[in-house]
Design a protein around this motif. Structure first.
Motif, PDB file in Angstrom:
ATOM      1  N   GLY A  56       0.819  -1.217   0.000  1.00 57.10           N
ATOM      2  CA  GLY A  56       0.000   0.000   0.000  1.00 57.10           C
ATOM      3  C   GLY A  56       0.843   1.253   0.000  1.00 57.10           C
ATOM      4  N   ARG A  57       0.355   2.274   0.735  1.00 54.37           N
ATOM      5  CA  ARG A  57       0.960   3.586   0.554  1.00 54.37           C
ATOM      6  C   ARG A  57       2.173   3.877   1.423  1.00 54.37           C
ATOM      7  N   THR A  58       2.539   2.942   2.299  1.00 55.11           N
ATOM      8  CA  THR A  58       3.626   3.305   3.222  1.00 55.11           C
ATOM      9  C   THR A  58       4.326   2.107   3.847  1.00 55.11           C
ATOM     10  N   ILE A  60       5.978   0.920   7.593  1.00 48.16           N
ATOM     11  CA  ILE A  60       5.308   0.957   8.902  1.00 48.16           C
ATOM     12  C   ILE A  60       5.385   2.378   9.487  1.00 48.16           C
ATOM     13  N   ALA A  61       4.203   2.924   9.873  1.00 53.15           N
ATOM     14  CA  ALA A  61       4.184   4.294  10.417  1.00 53.15           C
ATOM     15  C   ALA A  61       4.313   4.308  11.936  1.00 53.15           C
ATOM     16  N   GLY A  62       4.660   3.181  12.536  1.00 50.94           N
ATOM     17  CA  GLY A  62       4.894   3.169  13.976  1.00 50.94           C
ATOM     18  C   GLY A  62       4.113   2.078  14.669  1.00 50.94           C
ATOM     19  N   HIS A  76       6.743  -8.987  21.405  1.00 55.49           N
ATOM     20  CA  HIS A  76       6.730  -7.554  21.663  1.00 55.49           C
ATOM     21  C   HIS A  76       7.777  -6.898  20.759  1.00 55.49           C
ATOM     22  N   PHE A  77       7.859  -5.601  20.846  1.00 56.72           N
ATOM     23  CA  PHE A  77       8.818  -4.899  19.970  1.00 56.72           C
ATOM     24  C   PHE A  77      10.255  -5.435  20.083  1.00 56.72           C
ATOM     25  N   PRO A  78      10.775  -5.606  21.308  1.00 52.26           N
ATOM     26  CA  PRO A  78      12.166  -6.080  21.394  1.00 52.26           C
ATOM     27  C   PRO A  78      12.349  -7.447  20.743  1.00 52.26           C
ATOM     28  N   GLY A  97       6.813   5.970   1.505  1.00 53.98           N
ATOM     29  CA  GLY A  97       5.788   6.648   2.306  1.00 53.98           C
ATOM     30  C   GLY A  97       6.417   7.220   3.561  1.00 53.98           C
ATOM     31  N   THR A  98       5.953   6.701   4.715  1.00 53.63           N
ATOM     32  CA  THR A  98       6.496   7.192   5.980  1.00 53.63           C
ATOM     33  C   THR A  98       7.022   6.027   6.801  1.00 53.63           C
ATOM     34  N   ALA A  99       8.312   6.083   7.139  1.00 55.91           N
ATOM     35  CA  ALA A  99       8.898   5.102   8.055  1.00 55.91           C
ATOM     36  C   ALA A  99       9.043   5.832   9.379  1.00 55.91           C
ATOM     37  N   GLY A 101       8.537   6.157  13.803  1.00 56.68           N
ATOM     38  CA  GLY A 101       8.472   5.526  15.113  1.00 56.68           C
ATOM     39  C   GLY A 101       8.997   4.104  15.086  1.00 56.68           C
ATOM     40  N   GLY A 102       8.203   3.182  15.651  1.00 54.79           N
ATOM     41  CA  GLY A 102       8.603   1.784  15.684  1.00 54.79           C
ATOM     42  C   GLY A 102       8.920   1.239  14.301  1.00 54.79           C
ATOM     43  N   GLY A 103       8.332   1.814  13.261  1.00 58.22           N
ATOM     44  CA  GLY A 103       8.623   1.388  11.887  1.00 58.22           C
ATOM     45  C   GLY A 103      10.059   1.696  11.527  1.00 58.22           C
ATOM     46  N   GLY A 133      10.865   3.580  21.736  1.00 58.58           N
ATOM     47  CA  GLY A 133      11.098   2.547  22.744  1.00 58.58           C
ATOM     48  C   GLY A 133      11.534   1.220  22.172  1.00 58.58           C
ATOM     49  N   ALA A 134      11.892   1.201  20.895  1.00 56.42           N
ATOM     50  CA  ALA A 134      12.332  -0.060  20.295  1.00 56.42           C
ATOM     51  C   ALA A 134      13.758   0.099  19.779  1.00 56.42           C
ATOM     52  N   GLY A 135      14.562   0.737  20.615  1.00 57.92           N
ATOM     53  CA  GLY A 135      15.986   0.848  20.293  1.00 57.92           C
ATOM     54  C   GLY A 135      16.366   2.107  19.546  1.00 57.92           C
TER      55      GLY A 135
HETATM   56  N1  3HC Z   1      -1.521   3.545  15.305  1.00 57.87           N
HETATM   57  C1  3HC Z   1      -2.853   3.361  15.117  1.00 57.87           C
HETATM   58  N2  3HC Z   1      -3.548   4.053  14.183  1.00 57.87           N
HETATM   59  C2  3HC Z   1      -2.885   4.938  13.430  1.00 57.87           C
HETATM   60  C3  3HC Z   1      -1.510   5.175  13.586  1.00 57.87           C
HETATM   61  C4  3HC Z   1      -0.817   4.434  14.574  1.00 57.87           C
HETATM   62  N3  3HC Z   1       0.495   4.578  14.777  1.00 57.87           N
HETATM   63  N4  3HC Z   1      -1.131   6.126  12.704  1.00 57.87           N
HETATM   64  C5  3HC Z   1      -2.231   6.466  12.010  1.00 57.87           C
HETATM   65  N5  3HC Z   1      -3.288   5.747  12.449  1.00 57.87           N
HETATM   66  C6  3HC Z   1      -4.659   5.783  11.928  1.00 57.87           C
HETATM   67  C7  3HC Z   1      -5.320   7.138  12.133  1.00 57.87           C
HETATM   68  O1  3HC Z   1      -5.927   7.213  13.400  1.00 57.87           O
HETATM   69  C8  3HC Z   1      -6.309   7.180  10.998  1.00 57.87           C
HETATM   70  O2  3HC Z   1      -7.399   6.382  11.396  1.00 57.87           O
HETATM   71  P1  3HC Z   1      -8.884   6.750  10.892  1.00 57.87           P
HETATM   72  O3  3HC Z   1      -8.830   6.685   9.409  1.00 57.87           O
HETATM   73  O4  3HC Z   1      -9.730   5.736  11.546  1.00 57.87           O
HETATM   74  O5  3HC Z   1      -9.137   8.152  11.402  1.00 57.87           O
HETATM   75  C9  3HC Z   1      -5.589   6.434   9.880  1.00 57.87           C
HETATM   76  O6  3HC Z   1      -4.577   5.649  10.513  1.00 57.87           O
HETATM   77  C10 3HC Z   1      -4.926   7.352   8.857  1.00 57.87           C
HETATM   78  O7  3HC Z   1      -4.124   8.284   9.557  1.00 57.87           O
HETATM   79  P2  3HC Z   1      -4.077   9.830   9.123  1.00 57.87           P
HETATM   80  O8  3HC Z   1      -5.450  10.342   8.943  1.00 57.87           O
HETATM   81  O9  3HC Z   1      -3.207  10.512  10.116  1.00 57.87           O
HETATM   82  O10 3HC Z   1      -3.379   9.717   7.701  1.00 57.87           O
HETATM   83  P3  3HC Z   1      -2.326  10.682   7.028  1.00 57.87           P
HETATM   84  O11 3HC Z   1      -2.051  10.104   5.718  1.00 57.87           O
HETATM   85  O12 3HC Z   1      -2.762  12.104   7.156  1.00 57.87           O
HETATM   86  O13 3HC Z   1      -0.997  10.555   7.936  1.00 57.87           O
HETATM   87  C11 3HC Z   1       0.741   9.427   9.146  1.00 57.87           C
HETATM   88  C12 3HC Z   1      -0.314   9.341   8.025  1.00 57.87           C
HETATM   89  C13 3HC Z   1       1.807  10.451   8.794  1.00 57.87           C
HETATM   90  C14 3HC Z   1       1.352   8.052   9.293  1.00 57.87           C
HETATM   91  C15 3HC Z   1       0.028   9.838  10.460  1.00 57.87           C
HETATM   92  O14 3HC Z   1      -1.077   9.009  10.670  1.00 57.87           O
HETATM   93  C16 3HC Z   1       0.894   9.747  11.680  1.00 57.87           C
HETATM   94  O15 3HC Z   1       1.675  10.631  11.937  1.00 57.87           O
HETATM   95  N6  3HC Z   1       0.738   8.672  12.463  1.00 57.87           N
HETATM   96  C17 3HC Z   1       1.404   8.511  13.745  1.00 57.87           C
HETATM   97  C18 3HC Z   1       2.842   8.144  13.574  1.00 57.87           C
HETATM   98  C19 3HC Z   1       3.476   7.954  14.913  1.00 57.87           C
HETATM   99  O16 3HC Z   1       3.316   8.722  15.827  1.00 57.87           O
HETATM  100  N7  3HC Z   1       4.244   6.865  15.056  1.00 57.87           N
HETATM  101  C20 3HC Z   1       4.867   6.550  16.296  1.00 57.87           C
HETATM  102  C21 3HC Z   1       3.957   5.695  17.107  1.00 57.87           C
HETATM  103  S1  3HC Z   1       4.581   5.332  18.731  1.00 57.87           S
HETATM  104  C22 3HC Z   1       5.757   4.148  18.472  1.00 57.87           C
HETATM  105  O17 3HC Z   1       6.035   3.785  17.362  1.00 57.87           O
HETATM  106  C23 3HC Z   1       6.388   3.600  19.700  1.00 57.87           C
HETATM  107  C24 3HC Z   1       7.634   2.845  19.398  1.00 57.87           C
HETATM  108  O18 3HC Z   1       8.737   3.636  19.598  1.00 57.87           O
HETATM  109  C25 3HC Z   1       7.743   1.617  20.260  1.00 57.87           C
END
Ligand code: 3HC
Length: 694
Positions: A56-58, A60-62, A76-78, A97-99, A101-103, A133-135
């Motif tokens: 798809g479009r990306t 892992i976004a986290g 778990h993540f570790p 797309g977007t890599a 956080g955890g991604g 939190g995953a390194g």
């Molecule tokens: N977890 C759960 N749901 C998520 C999510 C996530 N990390 N990121 C996005 N979503 C959901 C949104 O709530 C939305 O749901 P909906 O359609 O039901 O409203 C859907 O995915 C699409 O998201 P957007 O509307 O934000 O889509 P955009 O295309 O505008 O943006 C994005 C995409 C840039 C990826 C944006 O969603 C974003 O910034 N997401 C959060 C990224 C983030 O913070 N990652 C770190 C998470 S914490 C982590 O990884 C901890 C680790 O260190 C252990």
């Protein structure tokens, strides 16, 4: 294998494709799928290398933020990180797309990274009150050095693929078929034989670091970070990456601090805010198949500060916009202000010169209404007076093409009354922007009685197009934002009479996390506008209710705030100084009204302000002016500087417990009278023992 990760082979390379739309969040199923896929590939003698790619479009976004707080079995993540890093066969992360956080942390645990041009790479956990939190806090400094790592993790802002390549964060950027490029890269690396590089083994950039770097970062940001914890913990983790003897010891620090943050009220509030913002864009009742027509040209009526700021929003989004005003001198002054704003952005480094030039080219001016008739949307930003707005909308009705979106930037007035000046009330909507309009993110859309679903959908989409966060409000005096502001402003004014000072109230609110206290804000906005509005409504004011004349008395002295060098404070340029004259004025008003002044605590100020906000919020929710409690919070987070890590006034109330909030309201009602009557919805929800949701 879990359905969210598909396994295929391309010759001697195994390709693991993540399929968890929309953003491939690393849910439990995704984590399991990756671990299983790695196991299978490592057990298959015909496989020499592995590619991890997002479908798809990306990429892992986290982490899946919705999973926080749930107790789930491994992996778990570790566990995933260990499996990636420990894979005997080289693993290549293929990013697009977007890599985030955890991604990105998964990618950093892979041996190599290949990115599609245009990919964004970042660790935005701080925005959720978390740390990577995953390194991430341990591997990133080893790759890019502690200074750059701190910058990336503390800002949460992603980098582009080109910069990532320069920093050594990725080994190759491709403009072609990402999967094919990653497979070829993996095959070539497998052919060179191992061992394959692991970020954990890098030491160059994290040894011999000057500890002063960390002290400096803490000191430079002390004010900005006051009351917030994630930023401080991030610095601790990167420091651990540099000074703990081993990678695993640094990782242990990261793990402990991550768990602390994940369980903190601040992170809970920030995660709530993340979803609240996305929820606010969803309008129940709109037909599913409604596709609002797009907007490719705009006009703004009024070349004042608001009009110019709104025009900049369109231009910044690449939409040509005309500013209309009655006179050429007014347009010239307005354009000069717009040019100044762009020059300031360029000087501050927040906008490149070329972008500012391109935006300015899109802004043109007009003095005749006939010249703007073709625009898809027109936003009226003239003086806040119903008669003036009527005149404008009568003219717009005459000149605008059929189907044009007719928007009013009113901050308080009746949208139905404005729409009644036209023969097409279905196309009329309020779009309340906040000052400075080119900076503040909120767009409070206000639907009138006759506003059509298409118009609502269009206004919501418009906000997204121009980079705003939309909230939909119903039509009442002040809508969501200013109606609540009026109530808590009134309570602050009473507190002045009862014994507080403007500077104490500002200090208390800033202590809670507001970037600016109420009185500094009023002084900045100018006191004369509100004064004029109050004078206009004076005859209709219910004289049986308590009213504080302090603001009027200050205006009578010609003190209109910063622009006249004095308001609640005295000013030298922008520097505010408490003014004993104002204290005397407040004391004399209190004496006149027979209010006995007493010592007021900062805690009382904060409680009274927030409780009044929540009670009025409940009234607004009960009347259907706001669709949901979280929309009120989004309004306050993006339009009024409510501290994000506190979630918003309605979230705050829910955290206190609605029964406790109701008790406080009742106590104030007994003390202060009818202005504190509890909102019926607050009574109902407190009794139900639940939160705001029914
Ligand atoms: N977890 C759960 N749901 C998520 C999510 C996530 N990390 N990121 C996005 N979503 C959901 C949104 O709530 C939305 O749901 P909906 O359609 O039901 O409203 C859907 O995915 C699409 O998201 P957007 O509307 O934000 O889509 P955009 O295309 O505008 O943006 C994005 C995409 C840039 C990826 C944006 O969603 C974003 O910034 N997401 C959060 C990224 C983030 O913070 N990652 C770190 C998470 S914490 C982590 O990884 C901890 C680790 O260190 C252990």
């Amino acid at each position: 294998m879990a359905a969210q990760v598909h396994y295929r082979t391309d010759g001697d390379v195994a390709v693991l494709t993540i399929d968890n739309p929309p953003v491939n969040a690393a849910s439990h199923a995704v984590r399991s799928g990756i671990v299983d896929g790695l196991h299978r590939a490592n057990g298959d003698a015909s496989v020499n290398a592995i590619v991890l790619i997002g479908g798809g479009r990306t990429f892992i976004a986290g982490a899946d933020i919705r999973e926080f707080g749930q107790t789930l079995p491994p992996p778990h993540f570790p566990d995933v990180i260990d499996a990636l890093e420990g894979s005997a066969k080289p693993v290549v992360a293929a990013l697009h797309g977007t890599a985030l956080g955890g991604g990105l942390e998964f990618a950093l645990a892979c041996h190599y990274r290949v990115a599609l041009a245009g990919t964004k790479l970042g660790l935005p956990e701080v925005n959720l009150g978390l740390l990577p939190g995953a390194g991430g806090t341990q591997r990133l400094p080893r790759i890019v050095g502690p200074s750059k790592a701190l910058e990336m993790i503390l800002s949460g802002k992603p980098l582009g693929a080109d910069e990532a390549l320069k920093l050594g964060l990725v080994q190759q950027v491709t403009g072609q078929d990402l999967s094919a490029a990653a497979v070829a890269f993996a095959r070539a690396r497998a052919a060179t034989g191992g061992p394959h590089p692991r970020a954990r083994d890098l030491t160059d950039k994290v040894r011999g670091v000057d500890r002063a770097l960390f002290a400096q970062v803490r000191e430079q940001n002390a004010r900005k970070w006051a009351g917030r914890i994630a930023e401080l913990r991030i610095v601790e983790c990167v420091e651990a990456a540099c000074f703990k003897p081993t990678f695993d010891e640094g990782s242990a620090v990261e793990r402990d601090l991550f768990v602390e943050l994940r369980n903190s009220p601040q992170s809970k509030a920030l995660r709530y805010a993340f979803f609240a913002e996305r929820e606010a864009a969803k309008i129940p009742g709109l037909p599913d198949d409604l596709k609002p027509r797009s907007i490719s040209s705009a006009a703004v009526i009024g070349a004042g500060t608001m009009g110019g700021g709104i025009a900049m929003c369109f231009a910044n989004a690449g939409i040509p916009v005309q500013i209309l005003d009655a006179s050429q001198p007014a347009l010239d002054a307005g354009m000069a202000r717009v040019r100044d704003n762009y020059a300031t952005s360029v000087a501050r480094g927040s906008m490149p010169q070329a972008r500012a030039d391109a935006a300015l080219e899109l802004i043109t001016t007009a003095t005749r209404y006939e010249d703007i008739g073709h625009a898809d949307v027109v936003v009226e930003a003239v003086f806040e007076d119903l008669a003036v707005k009527h005149e404008v909308f009568r003219t717009l009705d005459r000149v605008m093409k059929p189907g044009a979106l007719l928007a009013s930037n009113t901050s308080t007035l009746d949208v139905d009354a404005i729409a009644s000046a036209t023969h097409r009330p279905q196309d009329v909507i309020g779009t309340h922007f906040f000052s400075p309009a080119n900076v503040m993110k909120l767009q409070e859309n206000v639907r009138g009685e006759a506003t059509s679903p298409e118009t609502i959908a269009r206004a919501m989409q418009l906000a997204k197009t121009i980079g705003k966060v939309p909230v939909l409000a119903g039509n009442c005096h002040g809508f969501i934002g200013n109606r609540i502001l009026y109530v808590y402003g009134r309570e602050c004014d009473f507190l002045l009479e009862e014994g507080a000072t403007p500077w104490q109230i500002d200090r208390a609110l800033q202590g809670f996390g507001f970037p600016m206290g109420l009185y500094l804000m009023r002084d900045l906005a100018g006191l004369d506008v509100g004064w004029r509005v109050r004078k206009g409504r004076e005859a209709a004011r219910d004289k049986s209710l308590r009213y504080s004349p302090v603001a009027d008395r200050i205006c009578e002295l010609g003190r209109f705030g910063q622009k006249t060098g004095a308001g609640y404070y005295r000013y030298e340029g922008r520097k505010a100084t408490p003014d004993p004259e104002i204290e005397k004025l407040i004391e004399s008003v209190a004496a006149e009204l027979g209010v006995t002044r007493r010592a007021v605590t900062d805690e009382e100020i904060v409680t009274r302000v927030l409780t009044s906000m929540a009670n009025e919020g409940a009234r607004i929710l009960g009347e259907g002016i706001a669709i949901r409690a979280s929309d009120i919070d989004v309004t306050y987070l993006y339009g009024y500087g409510f501290p994000r890590h506190q979630g918003g006034p309605m979230f705050w109330a829910e955290q206190q417990g609605l029964d406790r909030v109701l008790e406080t309201v009742k106590r104030y009602e007994a003390e202060q009278g009818v202005l504190w009557a509890p909102a019926p919805l607050l009574v109902e929800r407190a009794k139900a023992g639940k939160g705001w949701a029914a």
